[in-house]
Write an enzyme that holds these catalytic residues in place. Structure first.
Site, PDB file in Angstrom:
ATOM      1  CD  GLU A   1      -1.667   3.308  -5.385  1.00  0.00           C
ATOM      2  OE1 GLU A   1      -2.730   3.183  -6.014  1.00  0.00           O
ATOM      3  OE2 GLU A   1      -0.784   4.104  -5.715  1.00  0.00           O
TER       4      GLU A   1
ATOM      5  CG  ASN B   1       4.750   0.993  -3.305  1.00  0.00           C
ATOM      6  OD1 ASN B   1       5.620   1.607  -2.691  1.00  0.00           O
ATOM      7  ND2 ASN B   1       4.313   1.367  -4.506  1.00  0.00           N
TER       8      ASN B   1
ATOM      9  CG  HIS C   1       3.222   9.916  -5.794  1.00  0.00           C
ATOM     10  ND1 HIS C   1       3.995  10.146  -6.902  1.00  0.00           N
ATOM     11  CD2 HIS C   1       2.900   8.607  -5.815  1.00  0.00           C
ATOM     12  CE1 HIS C   1       4.145   9.017  -7.580  1.00  0.00           C
ATOM     13  NE2 HIS C   1       3.493   8.067  -6.936  1.00  0.00           N
TER      14      HIS C   1
ATOM     15  CD  GLU D   1       4.684   4.601  -6.894  1.00  0.00           C
ATOM     16  OE1 GLU D   1       3.858   5.440  -7.293  1.00  0.00           O
ATOM     17  OE2 GLU D   1       4.422   3.391  -6.763  1.00  0.00           O
TER      18      GLU D   1
ATOM     19  CG  ASP E   1       5.915  12.691  -8.131  1.00  0.00           C
ATOM     20  OD1 ASP E   1       5.318  12.685  -7.040  1.00  0.00           O
ATOM     21  OD2 ASP E   1       5.416  12.260  -9.187  1.00  0.00           O
TER      22      ASP E   1
HETATM   23  C1  XIL Z   1       1.028   5.684 -12.827  1.00  0.00           C
HETATM   24  C2  XIL Z   1       1.854   5.896 -14.101  1.00  0.00           C
HETATM   25  O1  XIL Z   1       2.865   6.837 -13.826  1.00  0.00           O
HETATM   26  C3  XIL Z   1       0.974   6.372 -15.220  1.00  0.00           C
HETATM   27  O2  XIL Z   1       1.718   6.416 -16.430  1.00  0.00           O
HETATM   28  C4  XIL Z   1      -0.221   5.448 -15.387  1.00  0.00           C
HETATM   29  O3  XIL Z   1      -1.096   5.975 -16.339  1.00  0.00           O
HETATM   30  C5  XIL Z   1      -0.958   5.259 -14.070  1.00  0.00           C
HETATM   31  O4  XIL Z   1      -0.048   4.815 -13.083  1.00  0.00           O
HETATM   32  N1  XIL Z   1       0.998   4.961  -7.800  1.00  0.00           N
HETATM   33  C6  XIL Z   1       1.611   3.878  -8.369  1.00  0.00           C
HETATM   34  C7  XIL Z   1       2.062   3.958  -9.775  1.00  0.00           C
HETATM   35  O5  XIL Z   1       1.902   2.890  -7.672  1.00  0.00           O
HETATM   36  O6  XIL Z   1       2.008   2.715 -10.434  1.00  0.00           O
HETATM   37  C8  XIL Z   1       1.265   4.977 -10.551  1.00  0.00           C
HETATM   38  O7  XIL Z   1       1.841   5.093 -11.856  1.00  0.00           O
HETATM   39  C9  XIL Z   1       1.254   6.300  -9.829  1.00  0.00           C
HETATM   40  C10 XIL Z   1       0.620   6.163  -8.487  1.00  0.00           C
END
Ligand code: XIL
Length: 362
Positions: A162, A206, A243, A273, A275
């Site tokens: 990020e 990522n 996401h 990631e 969802d």
């Molecule tokens: C999130 C976790 O799911 C949470 O439990 C934590 O509090 C914050 O981080 N992008 C990412 C992940 O790369 O590491 C993040 O994970 C969600 C967004």
């Protein structure tokens, strides 16, 4: 073909004109549950299917543990390999929870995706007080120590996570990231340090909201990794977090084009990631889960069609534990979001049948 997205596609979304929204491909399809695990279906396609796993739940929830080991052939530590977890005090490393996840993976014949070495979040306070050469050296030391510790145990690292700005998506993060103090060269340094420490691991950049070609952040990520390759910085792939927000779905064609252009650079692409929060999808729970399954189906279909889309990982195992339950992450509209393939009682949702259908070529 019925048009998907109920007109809710993002007006900013790119992709070719007239391209369908994610989820329209499977619209109306009934996904019939079948025998067998997700990982068996993925193995049959030579792909990895994964979930973010938390060491804490492995210890306190036997059903969670059994489900994670049964259904997935790769795991990502949800938080246990982040900086705050691994180097809370400068030079003092704590690998206990990460080691526990590695052991669980080994016991279940799963791979581990390391997550993540350099991120602007999950940093201990001491990092944010540094600047200049001290900050750069602390970053390089961290990358080398963590990647060395897990050498041979993780198959891939999200090296930098990020880096691109949200408010100005054509540039890197500025004030909100400590790494902006170092300028863009911190990314080169992080990748070089990771390669030095673990030459066998695949190294990924990522990020989120960079899924579809035509969106500003996607283009910035593309140019970023192209620049790394041109400078000879070691990078093997791009992680598209995926996401999704069902109110603003990226167009299917745009995602496909984006993956293809990254692959054309010689890179692998992983969905890292995934969802699909359902809070804002209209209808009752059955309708929401059906639409969720259609969206999941389309993403798996387009990944399965691209040999270099080698892994798809969900950001969790069951709806019982999802970061989208945390009030601080309520940015997908009103929940509950139930964003994962298994429900709060660990039962397979329609998305599971949809994934198997995609792996079976349907
Ligand atoms: C999130 C976790 O799911 C949470 O439990 C934590 O509090 C914050 O981080 N992008 C990412 C992940 O790369 O590491 C993040 O994970 C969600 C967004």
């Amino acid at each position: 073909m019925p048009s998907g997205g109920d007109g809710k596609t993002d007006p900013l979304a790119g992709g070719s004109k007239g391209s369908s929204a994610l989820g329209s491909g499977g619209a109306g399809t009934t996904f019939v549950p079948t025998e067998g695990s997700l990982r068996e279906a993925a193995d049959g396609n030579g792909r990895l299917i994964g979930a973010a796993v938390a060491a804490g739940h492995l210890s306190d929830d036997a059903m969670y543990k059994a489900l994670a080991g049964r259904e997935f052939n790769v795991l990502t530590p949800e938080n246990d390999m982040k900086w705050a977890a691994t180097e809370p005090t400068q030079g003092t490393y704590t690998f206990g929870l990460g080691d526990l996840l590695v052991k669980f993976a080994q016991n279940n014949n799963m791979r581990v995706r390391g997550h993540t070495l350099v991120w602007y979040q999950a940093l201990p306070a001491w990092v944010t007080t540094l600047s200049g050469d001290q900050l750069r050296q602390a970053m390089i030391d961290h990358v080398k120590a963590v990647a060395s510790h897990f050498k041979g145990k993780v198959y891939a690292w999200d090296v930098v996570n990020e880096a691109v700005s949200d408010s100005s998506p054509t540039s890197l993060r500025d004030k909100d990231s400590v790494w902006s103090k170092l300028g863009p060269s911190y990314i080169d340094d992080a990748f070089r340090a990771a390669r030095e420490a673990d030459p066998e691991a695949k190294l990924f950049y990522n990020d989120y909201d960079g899924e579809a070609q035509g969106r500003p952040k996607s283009d910035t990520i593309y140019n970023l990794v192209k620049g790394l390759l041109e400078r000879g910085v070691p990078i093997d792939g791009v992680g598209l977090q995926m996401h999704l927000d069902p109110r603003y779905l990226p167009p299917t064609d745009g995602i496909r084009q984006n993956i293809d252009r990254l692959v054309a650079l010689g890179l692998e692409v992983n969905i890292t990631e995934f969802d699909v929060p359902v809070g804002q999808i209209p209808g009752d729970l059955a309708a929401k889960f059906q639409r969720q399954a259609e969206i999941v189906h389309d993403v798996f279909k387009l990944c399965v069609a691209q040999p270099k889309c080698s892994a798809i990982t969900f950001w969790g195992v069951t709806d019982k534990y999802t970061w989208l339950k945390d009030p601080q992450f309520m940015f997908r509209g009103m929940g509950p979001h139930y964003p994962l393939p298994f429900d709060e009682s660990y039962n397979a949702k329609p998305a599971v049948a949809a994934i198997k259908a995609a792996f079976a070529g349907n």
